[in-house]
Design a protein around this motif. Structure first.
Motif, PDB file in Angstrom:
ATOM      1  N   THR A  84       0.836  -1.210   0.000  1.00 34.59           N
ATOM      2  CA  THR A  84       0.000   0.000   0.000  1.00 34.59           C
ATOM      3  C   THR A  84       0.869   1.257   0.000  1.00 34.59           C
ATOM      4  O   THR A  84       0.535   2.239  -0.662  1.00 34.59           O
ATOM      5  CB  THR A  84      -0.961   0.031   1.208  1.00 34.59           C
ATOM      6  N   ARG A  85       1.977   1.207   0.691  1.00 34.72           N
ATOM      7  CA  ARG A  85       2.840   2.380   0.695  1.00 34.72           C
ATOM      8  C   ARG A  85       3.467   2.627  -0.677  1.00 34.72           C
ATOM      9  O   ARG A  85       3.473   3.768  -1.163  1.00 34.72           O
ATOM     10  CB  ARG A  85       3.940   2.237   1.756  1.00 34.72           C
ATOM     11  N   PHE A  86       3.944   1.571  -1.289  1.00 36.72           N
ATOM     12  CA  PHE A  86       4.508   1.703  -2.637  1.00 36.72           C
ATOM     13  C   PHE A  86       3.456   2.267  -3.588  1.00 36.72           C
ATOM     14  O   PHE A  86       3.772   3.069  -4.476  1.00 36.72           O
ATOM     15  CB  PHE A  86       4.988   0.343  -3.156  1.00 36.72           C
ATOM     16  N   HIS A  87       2.231   1.851  -3.377  1.00 40.83           N
ATOM     17  CA  HIS A  87       1.138   2.350  -4.206  1.00 40.83           C
ATOM     18  C   HIS A  87       0.950   3.851  -3.968  1.00 40.83           C
ATOM     19  O   HIS A  87       0.878   4.638  -4.909  1.00 40.83           O
ATOM     20  CB  HIS A  87      -0.145   1.591  -3.881  1.00 40.83           C
ATOM     21  N   GLU A  88       0.898   4.244  -2.714  1.00 41.38           N
ATOM     22  CA  GLU A  88       0.716   5.662  -2.359  1.00 41.38           C
ATOM     23  C   GLU A  88       1.844   6.530  -2.923  1.00 41.38           C
ATOM     24  O   GLU A  88       1.617   7.664  -3.331  1.00 41.38           O
ATOM     25  CB  GLU A  88       0.665   5.826  -0.830  1.00 41.38           C
ATOM     26  N   GLU A  89       3.045   5.957  -2.916  1.00 39.81           N
ATOM     27  CA  GLU A  89       4.199   6.722  -3.397  1.00 39.81           C
ATOM     28  C   GLU A  89       4.343   6.661  -4.916  1.00 39.81           C
ATOM     29  O   GLU A  89       5.368   7.065  -5.468  1.00 39.81           O
ATOM     30  CB  GLU A  89       5.484   6.182  -2.744  1.00 39.81           C
ATOM     31  N   ASN A  90       3.328   6.090  -5.557  1.00 43.36           N
ATOM     32  CA  ASN A  90       3.313   6.014  -7.022  1.00 43.36           C
ATOM     33  C   ASN A  90       4.477   5.224  -7.615  1.00 43.36           C
ATOM     34  O   ASN A  90       4.906   5.493  -8.739  1.00 43.36           O
ATOM     35  CB  ASN A  90       3.286   7.418  -7.638  1.00 43.36           C
ATOM     36  N   LEU A  91       4.944   4.288  -6.841  1.00 39.25           N
ATOM     37  CA  LEU A  91       5.927   3.367  -7.403  1.00 39.25           C
ATOM     38  C   LEU A  91       5.218   2.292  -8.210  1.00 39.25           C
ATOM     39  O   LEU A  91       5.697   1.860  -9.249  1.00 39.25           O
ATOM     40  CB  LEU A  91       6.710   2.686  -6.276  1.00 39.25           C
ATOM     41  N   LEU A  92       4.076   1.869  -7.668  1.00 41.11           N
ATOM     42  CA  LEU A  92       3.329   0.774  -8.266  1.00 41.11           C
ATOM     43  C   LEU A  92       1.858   1.118  -8.364  1.00 41.11           C
ATOM     44  O   LEU A  92       1.357   1.983  -7.656  1.00 41.11           O
ATOM     45  CB  LEU A  92       3.404  -0.475  -7.362  1.00 41.11           C
ATOM     46  N   GLN A  93       1.169   0.395  -9.246  1.00 36.24           N
ATOM     47  CA  GLN A  93      -0.274   0.257  -9.160  1.00 36.24           C
ATOM     48  C   GLN A  93      -0.525  -1.139  -8.612  1.00 36.24           C
ATOM     49  O   GLN A  93      -0.013  -2.113  -9.170  1.00 36.24           O
ATOM     50  CB  GLN A  93      -0.911   0.333 -10.545  1.00 36.24           C
ATOM     51  N   VAL A  94      -1.274  -1.205  -7.547  1.00 35.84           N
ATOM     52  CA  VAL A  94      -1.541  -2.509  -6.956  1.00 35.84           C
ATOM     53  C   VAL A  94      -3.041  -2.776  -6.946  1.00 35.84           C
ATOM     54  O   VAL A  94      -3.806  -2.019  -6.341  1.00 35.84           O
ATOM     55  CB  VAL A  94      -1.017  -2.573  -5.505  1.00 35.84           C
ATOM     56  N   HIS A  95      -3.459  -3.804  -7.642  1.00 34.01           N
ATOM     57  CA  HIS A  95      -4.846  -4.267  -7.526  1.00 34.01           C
ATOM     58  C   HIS A  95      -4.812  -5.722  -7.161  1.00 34.01           C
ATOM     59  O   HIS A  95      -4.801  -6.584  -8.040  1.00 34.01           O
ATOM     60  CB  HIS A  95      -5.607  -4.056  -8.833  1.00 34.01           C
ATOM     61  N   GLY A  96      -4.796  -5.981  -5.862  1.00 33.42           N
ATOM     62  CA  GLY A  96      -4.691  -7.367  -5.418  1.00 33.42           C
ATOM     63  C   GLY A  96      -3.392  -7.964  -5.914  1.00 33.42           C
ATOM     64  O   GLY A  96      -2.308  -7.470  -5.577  1.00 33.42           O
TER      65      GLY A  96
END
Lengths: 256, 256
Positions: A215-227
């Motif tokens: 979730t943090r990587f997602h927030e920091e725009n490193l990744l898009q995470v959908h499950g």
DNA sequence: CGAATTGTTGAGCACCTTCAAGCTAAGTGG
DNA sequence: CCACTTAGCTTGAAGGTGCTCAACAATTCG
């Protein structure tokens, strides 16, 4: 091992493709085996063993007969500890081999389980040994595959020995991405076949930590995470992070 | 082992002992190679390369030519990270081999350094390959040695992934002890050639933690510790601890 | 659709690390 | 041979990273 009846084309149902027809062809045994030799190899390979999600390829303790190459799908290797919990020792993606760690012993030291519907080629080790006696290139390739495995394990040692949780997950994602790319799949978008639990075990972390990191990587725009579906957004920063989490942050890593 | 030309005794100076005369004889290439075959092997081995404490056997990046077997002394393998610090990936005791991880590449992925005065046998890989083409048993042995290395690395993965500091040091000591025993040395008393720093790196801990653990183990009468000299006092408890630090304490682990 | 498994989020705490200082051992040069 | 230097080791105190426990959300599966 040489004379082949025209049994190459199978009526239908079971997709029994020969290695030449397999997309992974050059990948399992990468290079340099000439066609005649290759036919011999092809002859001993038992094609298309299929496992469904959760099924075992082998269990720790079973007698060792074959090594395997993943066609499509993915497999996890793991050892079960006394207290019941598992340590995942590797994930095997299309084109990769497994079972090598058993050669020394009569039995498998760890178990292997399908993470999704997976097909594999089974290569009886006894016969592979004989064959590589006759085909020097094959022997060399075999040793290389094993050496590569050692190398991989050692890079994992560094990961577990020296890296922070951030760095571990970043390195893991980079590794998966790179391996997919090598096999001609997308390096940016992929589906992680394994559970968060498996990832946590592999990286030596708690599940909760892994979850928080995603979730943090997602927030920091490193990744898009959908499950389980991942898209890498900032590849450069992810790479930098995989090596050293402290230096990366904020300012962009110098663009190669 | 029967007909021997009297070339066994070498004039003097350079102690150029053939494998048959080497104490590690059956250990390097354990078994099953018959005498004629063995002589061929013996022929390609370059004997008795000697390193003093701190000297490198090879450095990461150098081109790969040979694998090595330790005669007397000890070697550490390690990779240097970007930021300068080292991750130790293995210790190599008498009778053990190193350099296998390089087979896949043209160059060594890690460095190897002597921890004390050490002599080694050098085995040119090119020629070993040719030879094992002709001698099936040798090929098998070579694969086994590599497979064993993979296995060892994987048990280390478990160590780093799942175990507490206590368990790690206990497991480390058990491993060293076992390996010495296999080679006919004392399993209870031995000298650790490596520094605390090396041990810490290998176990993925801080030096301070390792140091504290040694003194605690000493206080708890698990060990006698005099600097690098270790004597194992309570082998049973140490074994139990290596597997699960919580269960061991106080009450004796059930005696095998 | 409901049960079960898997994943996410929060709060508190433990283990180990970091920082800092003193100590021991070893090697060097006067 | 001793003083000096340096590296390695030990010990203490403080702080942080990641774990544990717990509750809730989401997904899978029968």
């Amino acid at each position: 091992m040489d004379e082949k009846k025209p049994d190459k084309v199978i009526p239908f149902s079971q997709p029994k493709v020969s290695c030449e027809g397999c997309g992974m062809f050059q990948l399992c045994l990468p290079i340099g085996v000439d066609l005649e030799e290759f036919k011999e190899l092809d002859g001993i390979i038992q094609r298309h063993r299929i496992l469904r999600r959760g099924e075992y390829l082998y269990r720790a303790g079973e007698t060792f007969h074959s090594i395997y190459a993943v066609g499509a799908g993915s497999i996890k290797s793991f050892t079960s500890l006394e207290d019941g919990c598992e340590q995942v020792t590797g994930f095997h993606l299309p084109g990769e081999m497994l079972g090598l760690e058993a050669i020394n012993e009569a039995h498998h030291p760890c178990s292997a389980k399908a993470l999704e519907t997976t097909n594999l080629c089974e290569i009886p080790f006894e016969r592979l040994g004989e064959l590589s006696q006759r085909i020097p290139v094959l022997q060399t390739e075999l040793l290389k595959v094993m050496s590569k495995e050692i190398l991989h394990d050692q890079s994992l040692l560094v990961l577990l020995g020296k890296k922070s949780a951030d760095e571990r997950l970043a390195a893991f994602l980079v590794s998966i991405s790179t391996r997919y790319k090598q096999r001609g799949f997308s390096a940016e978008s992929f589906r992680l076949g394994m559970s968060r639990n498996d990832i946590a075990s592999y990286l030596g972390l708690a599940v909760e930590t892994v979850s928080r990191l995603f979730t943090r990587f997602h927030e920091e725009n490193l990744l898009q995470v959908h499950g389980k579906d991942i898209t890498i957004c900032d590849e450069v920063r992810l790479h930098a992070m995989a090596q050293n989490a402290k230096e990366y942050s904020g300012h962009n890593a110098r663009v190669q």
